[in-house]
Design a protein around this motif. Structure first.
Motif, PDB file in Angstrom:
ATOM      1  N   ARG A  92       0.866  -1.182   0.000  1.00  0.00           N
ATOM      2  CA  ARG A  92       0.000   0.000   0.000  1.00  0.00           C
ATOM      3  C   ARG A  92       0.899   1.227   0.000  1.00  0.00           C
ATOM      4  NH1 ARG A  92      -4.924  -0.080  -1.847  1.00  0.00           N
ATOM      5  NH2 ARG A  92      -6.256   1.444  -0.898  1.00  0.00           N
ATOM      6  N   PRO A  93       1.603   1.489  -1.126  1.00  0.00           N
ATOM      7  CA  PRO A  93       2.562   2.588  -1.157  1.00  0.00           C
ATOM      8  C   PRO A  93       1.886   3.952  -1.052  1.00  0.00           C
ATOM      9  CG  PRO A  93       2.517   1.427  -3.280  1.00  0.00           C
ATOM     10  CD  PRO A  93       1.577   0.723  -2.366  1.00  0.00           C
ATOM     11  N   ALA A  94       2.542   4.828  -0.326  1.00  0.00           N
ATOM     12  CA  ALA A  94       2.094   6.209  -0.181  1.00  0.00           C
ATOM     13  C   ALA A  94       3.295   7.041   0.232  1.00  0.00           C
ATOM     14  CB  ALA A  94       0.989   6.319   0.871  1.00  0.00           C
ATOM     15  N   VAL A  95       3.262   8.305  -0.114  1.00  0.00           N
ATOM     16  CA  VAL A  95       4.252   9.247   0.397  1.00  0.00           C
ATOM     17  C   VAL A  95       3.515  10.155   1.379  1.00  0.00           C
ATOM     18  CG1 VAL A  95       3.992  10.866  -1.548  1.00  0.00           C
ATOM     19  CG2 VAL A  95       6.089  10.894  -0.183  1.00  0.00           C
ATOM     20  N   VAL A  96       4.115  10.366   2.548  1.00  0.00           N
ATOM     21  CA  VAL A  96       3.519  11.189   3.597  1.00  0.00           C
ATOM     22  C   VAL A  96       4.382  12.434   3.757  1.00  0.00           C
ATOM     23  CG1 VAL A  96       2.826  11.303   6.026  1.00  0.00           C
ATOM     24  CG2 VAL A  96       2.597   9.140   4.755  1.00  0.00           C
ATOM     25  N   ILE A  97       3.770  13.603   3.553  1.00  0.00           N
ATOM     26  CA  ILE A  97       4.471  14.879   3.658  1.00  0.00           C
ATOM     27  C   ILE A  97       4.241  15.431   5.062  1.00  0.00           C
ATOM     28  CG2 ILE A  97       4.785  17.164   2.622  1.00  0.00           C
ATOM     29  CD1 ILE A  97       5.071  14.720   0.639  1.00  0.00           C
ATOM     30  N   ILE A  98       5.329  15.670   5.801  1.00  0.00           N
ATOM     31  CA  ILE A  98       5.243  16.115   7.189  1.00  0.00           C
ATOM     32  C   ILE A  98       5.920  17.475   7.319  1.00  0.00           C
ATOM     33  CG2 ILE A  98       5.745  15.537   9.587  1.00  0.00           C
ATOM     34  CD1 ILE A  98       6.087  12.587   8.581  1.00  0.00           C
ATOM     35  N   PRO A  99       5.130  18.541   7.520  1.00  0.00           N
ATOM     36  CA  PRO A  99       5.712  19.879   7.629  1.00  0.00           C
ATOM     37  C   PRO A  99       6.419  20.093   8.970  1.00  0.00           C
ATOM     38  CG  PRO A  99       3.305  19.989   7.736  1.00  0.00           C
ATOM     39  CD  PRO A  99       3.674  18.561   7.535  1.00  0.00           C
ATOM     40  N   PRO A 100       7.221  21.160   9.072  1.00  0.00           N
ATOM     41  CA  PRO A 100       7.879  21.478  10.340  1.00  0.00           C
ATOM     42  C   PRO A 100       6.854  21.627  11.473  1.00  0.00           C
ATOM     43  CG  PRO A 100       8.739  22.858   8.571  1.00  0.00           C
ATOM     44  CD  PRO A 100       7.551  22.123   8.009  1.00  0.00           C
ATOM     45  N   GLY A 101       7.284  21.239  12.679  1.00  0.00           N
ATOM     46  CA  GLY A 101       6.440  21.387  13.857  1.00  0.00           C
ATOM     47  C   GLY A 101       5.552  20.201  14.153  1.00  0.00           C
TER      48      GLY A 101
END
Length: 181
Positions: free
Chosen positions: A127-136
């Motif tokens: 179940r491929p996915a890219v997770v974008i995690i911003p600062p903080g």
């Protein structure tokens, strides 16, 4: 099954809570990211004559507008836990290409509309996915299953050896209402 046709069971010792829909008929997840600024892109591998090709990140997906400053991989032994960490200025883009991991997020930004929210996502080659995690955003990763997991990170700013942008808390900290262990 649509909610309007589902009837609550009778005669059971306990009925529990009915599941809500989690995928579409073509098996794409129905999921609301509950932390402001976090983005997820479900990715479908493409079968080839020699295996599979999986895109990890494309500019036109418009998940964020930051550049890619460094790409690195992290291996996690079965059951490994990274602990909670956050960045003051760096955006993480996480993709698990081998094994399976659970990424847990906590919004620690006091000015955020989702301050205090917790969210989890399980990703891997099935179940491929890219997770974008911003600062903080505090985040931690747990390796699931019996094989070593490989996690790729496509950060917007390269690691600064002399002043790392890493802030850490233990996996069982009382500062976050979710434990990684």
């Amino acid at each position: 099954m649509p909610e309007k046709t589902r009837t609550k069971p009778t005669g059971w010792m306990a009925t529990g809570t009915a599941d809500s829909q989690v995928v579409t008929p073509d098996w794409m997840p129905i999921e609301q990211v509950t932390i402001d600024g976090v983005r997820v892109k479900e990715i479908r591998p493409v079968a080839t004559s020699t295996g599979y090709l999986t895109e990890i990140f494309r500019e036109e997906w418009e998940l964020d507008s930051e550049p890619v400053g460094q790409v690195f991989q992290r291996t996690l032994y079965p059951g490994a836990v990274t602990g909670w960490h956050a960045h003051a200025v760096t955006t993480d883009r996480l993709f698990c290409c081998v094994g399976s991991v659970r990424i847990s997020l906590f919004d620690g930004r006091k000015a955020s509309p989702t301050f205090g929210a917790v969210w989890h996502k399980i990703i891997g080659p099935l179940r491929p996915a890219v997770v974008i995690i911003p600062p903080g955003i505090w985040h931690g990763v747990v390796s699931l299953g019996a094989e070593t997991a490989v996690l790729l990170n496509l950060v917007d700013k390269a690691y600064a050896y002399d002043q790392p942008d890493h802030w850490r808390l233990p996996p069982d900290t009382d500062h976050i209402p979710s434990k990684l262990v």
